[in-house]
Design an enzyme around this catalytic site. Structure first.
Site, mmCIF file in Angstrom:
data_model
loop_
_atom_site.group_PDB
_atom_site.id
_atom_site.type_symbol
_atom_site.label_atom_id
_atom_site.label_comp_id
_atom_site.label_asym_id
_atom_site.label_seq_id
_atom_site.Cartn_x
_atom_site.Cartn_y
_atom_site.Cartn_z
ATOM 1 N N CYS A 77 0.858 -1.182 0.000
ATOM 2 C CA CYS A 77 0.000 0.000 0.000
ATOM 3 C C CYS A 77 0.892 1.229 0.000
ATOM 4 O O CYS A 77 1.606 1.481 0.974
ATOM 5 C CB CYS A 77 -0.923 -0.008 1.220
ATOM 6 N N CYS A 216 -5.374 5.912 -4.112
ATOM 7 C CA CYS A 216 -4.654 4.638 -4.047
ATOM 8 C C CYS A 216 -3.243 4.878 -4.552
ATOM 9 O O CYS A 216 -3.055 5.266 -5.715
ATOM 10 C CB CYS A 216 -5.364 3.581 -4.891
#
EC number: 5.1.1.7
Length: 271
Positions: A77, A216
């Site tokens: 991430c 994201c």
């Protein structure tokens, strides 16, 4: 984990991609995936896009596990890595750290107050994320009348260029993300609008969440890479997400992700 355990947690966000961070070195969880499902519920608990569970590492300063609300675990991430960088800067005085992830070692450096850059490494092979393309680094597919540019930027992404970012076929995006016959572990779906060779707008449906998130990091990298490789984009690309702007720098040996990170609050919750 005994009933009634008091758990210390931290809430961070990067481009409004929000995370619960639990430092497992001092708050070890016996069943972290189950805890993630509980804590990420926005109605019944803390709420967040992912839980970042930190563990001791033999090869880096820390190991970061990315746990999702559906009970799965993601590889990496990018926005979360910046938040972990801020966590170490704010509470341990470290401006630079190396993070062990399922997609390899990543380095996070502080470049200004509340701003961090992540060395994401180069794009990786698609491996087991896409049936039939194990050894490929990128491919294109047509699905639901949409053209998909598929890359692994530490996470598998299907990047879909659109004329208007405000009119994305969100239902189709969720179907693509959940097409487990083609993508056994699900896939992140990024709709992008190409503004120019330096700028794209982006909206993302994340695997594990299977709904739209406000930003994201790995999606920003994947989309910038697609702009650079397939559409003649430049090396430094501004990625404009709903939650804020990110900068991606494309190099031969690695891709860099730069953006803000913000500490929201610290708290305790009884499990």
């Amino acid at each position: 984990m005994s009933k009634g355990k008091i758990l210390e947690f931290y809430k961070f966000e990067g481009a409004l991609n929000d995370f619960v961070i639990i430092d497992g070195r001092s708050n070890k969880l016996e069943y972290p995936l189950e805890v993630a499902r509980m804590l990420l519920d926005r109605h019944a608990s803390i709420g967040g896009d992912s839980l970042l569970y930190l563990e001791e590492s033999n090869v880096a300063d820390i190991k970061m596990r990315v746990l999702e609300k559906d009970g799965s675990e993601s590889q990496m991430c990018g926005n979360g890595a910046r938040c972990v960088g801020l966590y170490f800067d704010k509470f341990f005085g470290k401006r630079s750290i190396k993070i062990e992830t399922l997609s390899g070692l990543k380095e996070v450096k502080k470049v200004a107050d509340g701003r961090f850059v992540v060395s994401m490494g180069p794009v990786q092979k698609l491996g087991n994320f896409v049936i039939g393309f194990k050894e490929d680094y990128q491919t294109t597919l047509d699905l639901f009348s949409l053209k998909l540019y598929i890359v692994n930027s530490s996470e598998p992404h299907a990047v879909i260029p659109m004329m208007n970012i405000n009119k994305i076929p969100k239902a189709k995006g969720v179907k693509i993300a959940k097409n487990f016959k083609l993508f056994p572990y699900g896939i992140n779906v990024d709709f992008i609008e190409i503004v120019n060779k330096n700028t794209i707008k982006i909206r993302t449906i994340e695997r594990g969440v299977y709904e739209e998130t406000l930003a994201c990091g790995t999606g920003a990298v994947a989309s910038a890479y697609v702009l650079h490789e397939f559409f003649g984009g430049n090396n430094v690309i501004s990625v404009k997400a709903l939650g804020g702007d990110l900068t991606v720098i494309i190099k031969e040996s690695e891709n860099l992700l730069e953006g803000d990170a913000r500490f929201v609050f610290k708290g305790e919750i009884e499990l």
